[in-house]
Motif scaffolding. Sequence first.
Motif, PDB file in Angstrom:
ATOM      1  N   ASP A 126      30.558  43.660  37.243  1.00 20.74           N
ATOM      2  CA  ASP A 126      30.813  42.423  37.988  1.00 20.74           C
ATOM      3  C   ASP A 126      32.158  41.831  37.605  1.00 20.74           C
ATOM      4  O   ASP A 126      32.929  41.375  38.467  1.00 20.74           O
ATOM      5  CB  ASP A 126      29.699  41.398  37.743  1.00 20.74           C
ATOM      6  CG  ASP A 126      28.382  41.777  38.389  1.00 20.74           C
ATOM      7  OD1 ASP A 126      28.374  42.717  39.223  1.00 20.74           O
ATOM      8  OD2 ASP A 126      27.361  41.144  38.053  1.00 20.74           O
ATOM      9  N   GLU A 127      32.469  41.848  36.327  1.00 17.73           N
ATOM     10  CA  GLU A 127      33.748  41.312  35.845  1.00 17.73           C
ATOM     11  C   GLU A 127      34.911  42.125  36.384  1.00 17.73           C
ATOM     12  O   GLU A 127      35.906  41.569  36.854  1.00 17.73           O
ATOM     13  CB  GLU A 127      33.756  41.304  34.307  1.00 17.73           C
ATOM     14  CG  GLU A 127      34.976  40.659  33.694  1.00 17.73           C
ATOM     15  CD  GLU A 127      35.078  39.171  33.981  1.00 17.73           C
ATOM     16  OE1 GLU A 127      36.220  38.681  34.105  1.00 17.73           O
ATOM     17  OE2 GLU A 127      34.045  38.507  34.097  1.00 17.73           O
ATOM     18  N   VAL A 128      34.780  43.464  36.349  1.00 12.77           N
ATOM     19  CA  VAL A 128      35.843  44.333  36.879  1.00 12.77           C
ATOM     20  C   VAL A 128      36.008  44.085  38.377  1.00 12.77           C
ATOM     21  O   VAL A 128      37.129  43.968  38.893  1.00 12.77           O
ATOM     22  CB  VAL A 128      35.526  45.820  36.599  1.00 12.77           C
ATOM     23  CG1 VAL A 128      36.452  46.745  37.381  1.00 12.77           C
ATOM     24  CG2 VAL A 128      35.618  46.103  35.107  1.00 12.77           C
ATOM     25  N   THR A 188      35.310  41.354  40.066  1.00 11.50           N
ATOM     26  CA  THR A 188      35.900  40.025  40.257  1.00 11.50           C
ATOM     27  C   THR A 188      37.401  40.070  39.989  1.00 11.50           C
ATOM     28  O   THR A 188      38.195  39.493  40.745  1.00 11.50           O
ATOM     29  CB  THR A 188      35.220  39.004  39.313  1.00 11.50           C
ATOM     30  OG1 THR A 188      33.837  38.977  39.603  1.00 11.50           O
ATOM     31  CG2 THR A 188      35.812  37.625  39.488  1.00 11.50           C
ATOM     32  N   GLN A 189      37.796  40.750  38.910  1.00  6.90           N
ATOM     33  CA  GLN A 189      39.229  40.864  38.594  1.00  6.90           C
ATOM     34  C   GLN A 189      39.979  41.604  39.701  1.00  6.90           C
ATOM     35  O   GLN A 189      41.078  41.187  40.096  1.00  6.90           O
ATOM     36  CB  GLN A 189      39.421  41.552  37.250  1.00  6.90           C
ATOM     37  CG  GLN A 189      39.037  40.696  36.074  1.00  6.90           C
ATOM     38  CD  GLN A 189      39.153  41.431  34.761  1.00  6.90           C
ATOM     39  OE1 GLN A 189      39.601  42.584  34.706  1.00  6.90           O
ATOM     40  NE2 GLN A 189      38.751  40.759  33.683  1.00  6.90           N
ATOM     41  N   ASN A 190      39.413  42.667  40.223  1.00  6.82           N
ATOM     42  CA  ASN A 190      40.055  43.419  41.323  1.00  6.82           C
ATOM     43  C   ASN A 190      40.167  42.529  42.570  1.00  6.82           C
ATOM     44  O   ASN A 190      41.190  42.544  43.258  1.00  6.82           O
ATOM     45  CB  ASN A 190      39.277  44.685  41.652  1.00  6.82           C
ATOM     46  CG  ASN A 190      39.512  45.784  40.645  1.00  6.82           C
ATOM     47  OD1 ASN A 190      40.506  45.767  39.927  1.00  6.82           O
ATOM     48  ND2 ASN A 190      38.598  46.742  40.588  1.00  6.82           N
ATOM     49  N   TYR A 191      39.135  41.777  42.858  1.00  7.22           N
ATOM     50  CA  TYR A 191      39.158  40.891  44.019  1.00  7.22           C
ATOM     51  C   TYR A 191      40.245  39.832  43.860  1.00  7.22           C
ATOM     52  O   TYR A 191      41.010  39.573  44.794  1.00  7.22           O
ATOM     53  CB  TYR A 191      37.781  40.233  44.192  1.00  7.22           C
ATOM     54  CG  TYR A 191      37.746  39.216  45.290  1.00  7.22           C
ATOM     55  CD1 TYR A 191      37.716  39.611  46.623  1.00  7.22           C
ATOM     56  CD2 TYR A 191      37.768  37.856  45.000  1.00  7.22           C
ATOM     57  CE1 TYR A 191      37.693  38.680  47.640  1.00  7.22           C
ATOM     58  CE2 TYR A 191      37.755  36.919  46.005  1.00  7.22           C
ATOM     59  CZ  TYR A 191      37.714  37.333  47.325  1.00  7.22           C
ATOM     60  OH  TYR A 191      37.702  36.398  48.331  1.00  7.22           O
ATOM     61  N   LEU A 192      40.323  39.230  42.685  1.00  7.30           N
ATOM     62  CA  LEU A 192      41.333  38.200  42.430  1.00  7.30           C
ATOM     63  C   LEU A 192      42.734  38.779  42.507  1.00  7.30           C
ATOM     64  O   LEU A 192      43.651  38.123  43.034  1.00  7.30           O
ATOM     65  CB  LEU A 192      41.092  37.535  41.075  1.00  7.30           C
ATOM     66  CG  LEU A 192      39.860  36.641  40.983  1.00  7.30           C
ATOM     67  CD1 LEU A 192      39.683  36.121  39.564  1.00  7.30           C
ATOM     68  CD2 LEU A 192      39.963  35.467  41.965  1.00  7.30           C
ATOM     69  N   ARG A 193      42.947  39.995  42.019  1.00  3.19           N
ATOM     70  CA  ARG A 193      44.266  40.633  42.104  1.00  3.19           C
ATOM     71  C   ARG A 193      44.662  40.842  43.574  1.00  3.19           C
ATOM     72  O   ARG A 193      45.815  40.631  43.939  1.00  3.19           O
ATOM     73  CB  ARG A 193      44.255  41.968  41.365  1.00  3.19           C
ATOM     74  CG  ARG A 193      44.459  41.829  39.908  1.00  3.19           C
ATOM     75  CD  ARG A 193      44.745  43.186  39.273  1.00  3.19           C
ATOM     76  NE  ARG A 193      44.255  43.109  37.911  1.00  3.19           N
ATOM     77  CZ  ARG A 193      43.459  43.959  37.314  1.00  3.19           C
ATOM     78  NH1 ARG A 193      43.067  45.032  37.959  1.00  3.19           N
ATOM     79  NH2 ARG A 193      43.058  43.801  36.092  1.00  3.19           N
TER      80      ARG A 193
END
Length: 146
Positions: free
Chosen positions: A131-133, A135-140
Amino acid sequence: MMQKFKFELASLLEFRQQEEQNAKQAYALAQQAVIQADRATTELLNEKHAIFEYASKSVELLQAQRRYLIDIENQLTTLGLQKRQRELAVKEAQQVLRNTQQARQVIEKLYAKKFAEYQAEVKRTEQIFLDEVGTQNYLRRQVGSY
């Protein structure tokens, strides 16, 4: 990263398994003793029947046969008592075996429960990481599109 699963009661489980193996061996030996008593009884009965098949006209031989038959009867009585004692030993050994199996199963069930809890925690931790990975990809991607 999660650490490898370690069951705190592993040595107790191993001890209980060894106890069960010892109980199985004792049970098998007790059963073997009953079988040996049965064989000895069968052999004596065969000897007894063989004596009846041999007909003799000699008084001395008839007296010897009679003494031998009495001896066989005494041995059969003794073997009967021994067999009953051995059968009791089998029942006791069987009860000990049941008890050791139950004790082992209690620890194995606890092991299974703890291992299932461990697996659930591993899955939960993996899901949090994924989930964290994600979320980080989505934010990038969101920051890169501005």
